[in-house]
Design an enzyme around this catalytic site. Structure first.
Site, mmCIF file in Angstrom:
data_model
loop_
_atom_site.group_PDB
_atom_site.id
_atom_site.type_symbol
_atom_site.label_atom_id
_atom_site.label_comp_id
_atom_site.label_asym_id
_atom_site.label_seq_id
_atom_site.Cartn_x
_atom_site.Cartn_y
_atom_site.Cartn_z
ATOM 1 N N LYS A 36 0.788 -1.222 0.207
ATOM 2 C CA LYS A 36 0.149 0.115 0.097
ATOM 3 C C LYS A 36 0.977 1.252 0.182
ATOM 4 O O LYS A 36 0.770 1.858 -0.655
ATOM 5 C CB LYS A 36 -0.751 -0.168 1.006
ATOM 6 C CG LYS A 36 -1.642 1.213 1.314
ATOM 7 C CD LYS A 36 -2.546 1.235 2.637
ATOM 8 C CE LYS A 36 -1.841 1.838 3.300
ATOM 9 N NZ LYS A 36 -1.013 3.108 3.648
ATOM 10 N N ASN A 37 2.103 0.855 0.767
ATOM 11 C CA ASN A 37 2.677 2.422 1.369
ATOM 12 C C ASN A 37 3.586 3.262 -0.848
ATOM 13 O O ASN A 37 4.441 4.118 0.112
ATOM 14 C CB ASN A 37 3.237 2.467 2.493
ATOM 15 C CG ASN A 37 2.454 2.352 3.388
ATOM 16 O OD1 ASN A 37 1.492 3.425 3.581
ATOM 17 N ND2 ASN A 37 3.132 1.613 4.459
ATOM 18 N N CYS A 131 -5.546 8.063 9.908
ATOM 19 C CA CYS A 131 -5.842 7.665 10.952
ATOM 20 C C CYS A 131 -4.639 8.080 12.103
ATOM 21 O O CYS A 131 -3.515 9.122 11.702
ATOM 22 C CB CYS A 131 -4.361 6.110 11.316
ATOM 23 S SG CYS A 131 -5.242 4.962 10.683
ATOM 24 N N ARG A 136 0.815 14.439 12.854
ATOM 25 C CA ARG A 136 2.003 13.807 11.379
ATOM 26 C C ARG A 136 1.576 15.349 10.105
ATOM 27 O O ARG A 136 1.474 15.660 9.337
ATOM 28 C CB ARG A 136 1.411 13.370 10.842
ATOM 29 C CG ARG A 136 1.132 11.468 11.357
ATOM 30 C CD ARG A 136 1.317 10.464 10.511
ATOM 31 N NE ARG A 136 -0.239 10.395 10.042
ATOM 32 C CZ ARG A 136 -0.396 9.183 9.560
ATOM 33 N NH1 ARG A 136 0.011 8.368 8.588
ATOM 34 N NH2 ARG A 136 -1.807 9.359 9.218
ATOM 35 N N ASP A 319 4.057 0.499 11.556
ATOM 36 C CA ASP A 319 3.748 0.056 11.343
ATOM 37 C C ASP A 319 4.313 -1.853 11.840
ATOM 38 O O ASP A 319 2.669 -2.152 11.340
ATOM 39 C CB ASP A 319 3.308 -0.173 10.255
ATOM 40 C CG ASP A 319 2.919 1.282 9.583
ATOM 41 O OD1 ASP A 319 2.607 1.793 11.041
ATOM 42 O OD2 ASP A 319 3.193 1.959 8.639
ATOM 43 N N ARG A 427 -8.434 -0.822 4.004
ATOM 44 C CA ARG A 427 -7.804 0.084 3.731
ATOM 45 C C ARG A 427 -6.826 -0.154 3.590
ATOM 46 O O ARG A 427 -6.154 0.703 2.512
ATOM 47 C CB ARG A 427 -7.738 2.194 4.217
ATOM 48 C CG ARG A 427 -7.234 2.384 5.335
ATOM 49 C CD ARG A 427 -7.541 3.227 6.426
ATOM 50 N NE ARG A 427 -7.140 4.661 5.278
ATOM 51 C CZ ARG A 427 -7.193 5.441 5.827
ATOM 52 N NH1 ARG A 427 -7.418 5.643 7.126
ATOM 53 N NH2 ARG A 427 -6.375 6.365 3.952
#
Length: 448
Positions: A36-37, A131, A136, A319, A427
């Protein structure tokens, strides 16, 4: 041609509620999805050219749908070529701003600033969200773009940026921010002159983005001291690229195998992306072996406590810590997890404690060195005592990575747990229920 659209308030509701009965060792094989990233940033990179870009190993997750919806709004033609292959083609950028519904949804709009400045010279993008795991800020992003000549006006819910043409600059990041590094890369590849990014992030997902950009014609080098040098080019061409496997998903299923005393092969897993994580698993009592198609994970001995400190790559990924924290509740002794990336990432442990876990949070830095949160009132260190017998509970997922932590807690708990807030998990994880069921998890869903 299939154009992806996103409904109003795309992250507002769950699609499913999960019911999980624990106590079953997980055994079998799954295939890792694309990262995803990585893929979400690579889709944005497609804006840098008016030629088609084809990406393979694209996960079918909510986050990808959101990004494709944004691109379609700007003028991108989105065509699915198969289950996990997509073509994005933006012959003309029709819009330079995104609608208000994307405000606070995720951080992707901020990464569109560079490509839109190159294509149209101006943009208005909504402020980021995602999230709830701590602040951030985007000040590193904006300061770097200012150094490259951008005129930036900050508003309460958006940022307006204008420039005739971005120019190369020497940008020294105060912290090796992944998002800021990605943003500056996307801005620098077509800027006039050379850009040097010092103290850059060098995560595998960033390297994968660089590989894609290099295929498009970019000139980028990575030095051993976290310095990335970009020689700007006038134009970039279309590309075909396969995204790397998701090392967060791989680590999650590795933790599940070890926590449930099972054995799981993750096809597509690559050892070089998991070195620090694999060492930690061995300290705890897990083990792994390379297979023909990936890596296999299992419990090699009774689990014992260990100390972990999150950090930028090649350190222990932030993560990874949520499933690991759950795994440590089953280890003998007291473990310490020191979070140095986000100041508010342990909120999920309150529900773990309600299941029977022993987790104590503190504002103290209990890692090897004091981190940037030292002396500040942030509960960024967790002390986990174990082993503790967990019991089923009704759980509400607060954020994406905590989501798999709750799934893992339910898998090791006695009885049945019900999990809501699954929109956060979905997600970032592709078909999590199907993959868990494939390795023997007792999991059912109910549509909501």
């Amino acid at each position: 041609m299939t154009i992806v659209s996103v409904l109003e308030q795309p992250m507002a509701k769950d699609r499913h509620t999960y019911s999980i009965t624990g106590g079953v060792p997980l055994e079998g094989s799954i295939t890792a999805s694309g990262a995803k990233n990585a893929v979400t940033k690579q889709l944005v990179a497609g804006l840098l050219t008016d030629q088609p870009c084809v990406l393979h190993k694209v996960p079918r997750i909510v986050e990808v749908d959101l990004v494709l919806g944004m691109l379609a709004e700007l003028g991108t033609e989105v065509t699915w070529l198969g289950e996990h292959s997509v073509r994005v083609h933006t012959p003309e950028v029709r819009e330079t701003s995104l609608s208000a519904m994307y405000s606070g949804v995720n951080r992707i709009p901020i990464l569109m600033m560079g490509p839109l400045l190159h294509r149209r010279g101006e943009t208005i993008v909504p402020l980021p969200g995602g999230c709830t795991i701590g602040k951030r800020p985007i000040d590193f992003h904006l300061e770097g773009l200012r150094q490259m000549g951008a005129d930036i006006a900050e508003h309460p819910t958006s940022v307006k940026v204008h420039v005739d043409r971005l120019a190369g600059a020497h940008i020294d990041l105060p912290f090796p921010s992944v998002g800021a590094t990605e943003n500056l890369l996307l801005a620098a590849v077509r800027a006039f002159g050379t850009t040097v990014i010092s103290n850059a992030a060098v995560e595998p997902e960033i390297v994968d983005l660089i590989l894609m950009l290099q295929k498009m014609g970019a000139l980028i080098t990575i030095d051993t001291d976290r310095t990335i040098t970009v020689e700007g080019v006038r134009e970039l061409r279309g590309v075909e690229h396969t995204t790397i496997a998701d090392r967060i998903e791989i680590a999650s299923f590795a933790a599940a195998a070890i926590a449930t005393d099972g054995r799981i092969e993750v096809r597509g897993a690559r050892q070089e992306h998991l070195v620090t994580y694999l060492n930690t698993l061995r300290h705890i009592g897990g083990d792994f072996a390379e297979t023909r198609d990936g890596l296999e994970f299992w419990r090699a001995r009774p689990l014992t406590a260990t100390d972990v400190e999150t950090g930028v790559h090649p350190g222990f990924m932030t993560d990874w810590q949520q499933p690991l924290t759950v795994l440590l509740t089953q280890a003998t002794g007291t473990s310490v997890v020191h979070e140095t990336i986000y100041e508010d990432r342990f909120g999920y442990t309150e529900q773990l404690s309600a299941m029977g876990a022993s987790v104590e949070l503190t504002t103290r830095c209990l890692g090897a060195v004091a981190c940037r949160f030292h002396g500040r009132d942030f509960q960024h260190t967790a002390k986990i005592s174990g082993p503790r017998r967990l019991h089923g509970a009704d759980l509400v997922i607060p954020d994406l990575r905590a989501g798999f932590g709750y799934v893992l807690a339910a898998l090791v708990a006695d009885g049945t747990s019900t999990i809501t807030g699954t929109r956060y998990l979905e997600r970032g994880y592709e078909q999590p229920v199907a993959k868990l069921a494939a390795v023997g998890a007792h999991i059912t869903t109910q549509s909501v």
